[in-house]
Enzyme design. Sequence first.
Site, PDB file in Angstrom:
ATOM      1  N   GLY A  11       0.821  -1.209   0.000  1.00  0.00           N
ATOM      2  CA  GLY A  11       0.000   0.000   0.000  1.00  0.00           C
ATOM      3  C   GLY A  11       0.851   1.254   0.000  1.00  0.00           C
ATOM      4  N   ASP A  58      -3.926  -4.640  -9.345  1.00  0.00           N
ATOM      5  CA  ASP A  58      -4.109  -5.155 -10.713  1.00  0.00           C
ATOM      6  C   ASP A  58      -3.156  -4.449 -11.680  1.00  0.00           C
ATOM      7  OD1 ASP A  58      -6.190  -6.555  -9.566  1.00  0.00           O
ATOM      8  OD2 ASP A  58      -7.692  -5.067 -10.134  1.00  0.00           O
TER       9      ASP A  58
HETATM   10  N1  LIG Z   1      -1.552   5.508  -0.477  1.00  0.00           N
HETATM   11  C1  LIG Z   1      -0.696   5.210  -1.451  1.00  0.00           C
HETATM   12  N2  LIG Z   1       0.259   6.100  -1.832  1.00  0.00           N
HETATM   13  C2  LIG Z   1       1.136   5.812  -2.821  1.00  0.00           C
HETATM   14  N3  LIG Z   1       1.138   4.654  -3.483  1.00  0.00           N
HETATM   15  C3  LIG Z   1       0.213   3.726  -3.175  1.00  0.00           C
HETATM   16  C4  LIG Z   1      -0.752   3.946  -2.140  1.00  0.00           C
HETATM   17  N4  LIG Z   1      -1.547   2.853  -2.060  1.00  0.00           N
HETATM   18  C5  LIG Z   1      -1.092   1.981  -2.979  1.00  0.00           C
HETATM   19  N5  LIG Z   1      -0.032   2.492  -3.650  1.00  0.00           N
HETATM   20  C6  LIG Z   1       0.739   1.844  -4.731  1.00  0.00           C
HETATM   21  O1  LIG Z   1      -0.024   0.757  -5.216  1.00  0.00           O
HETATM   22  C7  LIG Z   1       0.661  -0.477  -4.975  1.00  0.00           C
HETATM   23  C8  LIG Z   1      -0.337  -1.577  -4.699  1.00  0.00           C
HETATM   24  O2  LIG Z   1      -1.137  -1.238  -3.600  1.00  0.00           O
HETATM   25  P1  LIG Z   1      -1.764  -2.293  -2.578  1.00  0.00           P
HETATM   26  O3  LIG Z   1      -0.699  -2.907  -1.756  1.00  0.00           O
HETATM   27  O4  LIG Z   1      -2.849  -1.567  -1.869  1.00  0.00           O
HETATM   28  O5  LIG Z   1      -2.336  -3.404  -3.572  1.00  0.00           O
HETATM   29  P2  LIG Z   1      -3.535  -4.448  -3.383  1.00  0.00           P
HETATM   30  O6  LIG Z   1      -3.901  -4.533  -1.933  1.00  0.00           O
HETATM   31  O7  LIG Z   1      -3.159  -5.692  -4.051  1.00  0.00           O
HETATM   32  O8  LIG Z   1      -4.667  -3.726  -4.218  1.00  0.00           O
HETATM   33  P3  LIG Z   1      -5.942  -4.331  -4.997  1.00  0.00           P
HETATM   34  O9  LIG Z   1      -7.099  -3.832  -4.211  1.00  0.00           O
HETATM   35  O10 LIG Z   1      -5.883  -3.735  -6.367  1.00  0.00           O
HETATM   36  O11 LIG Z   1      -5.816  -5.822  -4.997  1.00  0.00           O
HETATM   37  C9  LIG Z   1       1.629  -0.172  -3.837  1.00  0.00           C
HETATM   38  O12 LIG Z   1       2.725  -1.051  -3.816  1.00  0.00           O
HETATM   39  C10 LIG Z   1       2.035   1.269  -4.180  1.00  0.00           C
HETATM   40  O13 LIG Z   1       2.990   1.277  -5.235  1.00  0.00           O
END
Ligand SMILES: Nc1ncnc2c1ncn2[C@@H]1O[C@H](COP(=O)(O)OP(=O)(O)OP(=O)(O)O)[C@@H](O)[C@H]1O
Length: 310
Positions: free
Chosen positions: A223, A253
């Site tokens: 995140g 994604d």
């Molecule tokens: N608040 C934030 N600020 C900056 N970058 C972010 C933020 N949230 C997510 N990202 C970017 O997005 C990437 C993926 O986010 P996250 O870890 O939330 O994925 P996820 O939980 O698999 O999401 P999804 O809901 O699409 O499955 C992070 O590694 C980062 O590069």
Amino acid sequence: LITTVTLNPCMDTGIILDEFLYGGLNRVDKNMYDVGGKGINVSVVIKMLGIQSVCTGINYFDNKEILEKFLNKKGIGYDFVLAPGRLRNNIKIFDKKTGTITEINEKGSFISDEIIYRLKEKIIYYARQSDILILSGSVPQGVDTSIYGQIINDVRNLPVKVILDADGSLLKAGIHSKPYMIKPNIYELEGIMGRKFKNIYDIIDSSRSLVEQGISLVIVSMGDGGAVAVDKKSAYFAPALSLDVKSAVGAGDSMVAAAAAAIIKGLDLADTLKMASAAASATVIQSGTKLCGLSDFEYMLDRIKIIPYK
Ligand SMILES: Nc1ncnc2c1ncn2[C@@H]1O[C@H](COP(=O)(O)OP(=O)(O)OP(=O)(O)O)[C@@H](O)[C@H]1O
Ligand SMILES: [Mg+2]
């Protein structure tokens, strides 16, 4: 060719109301429709990056046009197995007065073993022609959580690289079959390891243990903490950029899509993580379910820093 698999697509209906009257008559001010499904999101971002993909998975007889129209408009090829029933609808009611969102999610149709059999045949058919096969997201009722593990076994002897992005027992069973790459977020990885992580070294060590088990590439998204990528030889950390975040929906994604594009291009681990992080960053600055655009992606690509770890 890249093939994406979406077993549990949906449509999202957003309803914007001046004030939501519980138990009363609500007149809709504005309606928004969108098509969802993690594999479909991945295909949309792959297309934006200039690479062809085909979407397969499950679509539904009664309203199959919804998905088809969406993909036609995007210029993305598709070949779904059609199941009886209709695409599930997830309704989101926005109350402008209180700023609250009420969600009403349908369960969706039950999928028979016969449909799963045909689905596997189709996936194998596309896997034979593909460089990368991407398995993402949840599965509908009636589908066993070992499905991704089974599919990975089915294509084991083909040169195709399988990327798995799923949660819970879908991920657990999938990991058991050793896909080429996984992209868990922190919580999904904690679920796999059965413990909470204390710091980034902990996350890198856990990823290394998965690489030792035979998964070639592990990208963990954290995140607003950024992301790490680990393979047999190296480990890298990409800190998150400080952004005006509108919605993190689809960030994971976007990462998967850009990582697949990087793998197709033969990029090394550091550049793969860079592309993945740039696409995710370009998506979080978009509101709602909107995914990244090319100019934002390129802007982010210039800014993402990659830090090597021991
Ligand atoms: N608040 C934030 N600020 C900056 N970058 C972010 C933020 N949230 C997510 N990202 C970017 O997005 C990437 C993926 O986010 P996250 O870890 O939330 O994925 P996820 O939980 O698999 O999401 P999804 O809901 O699409 O499955 C992070 O590694 C980062 O590069
Ligand atoms: Mg995710």
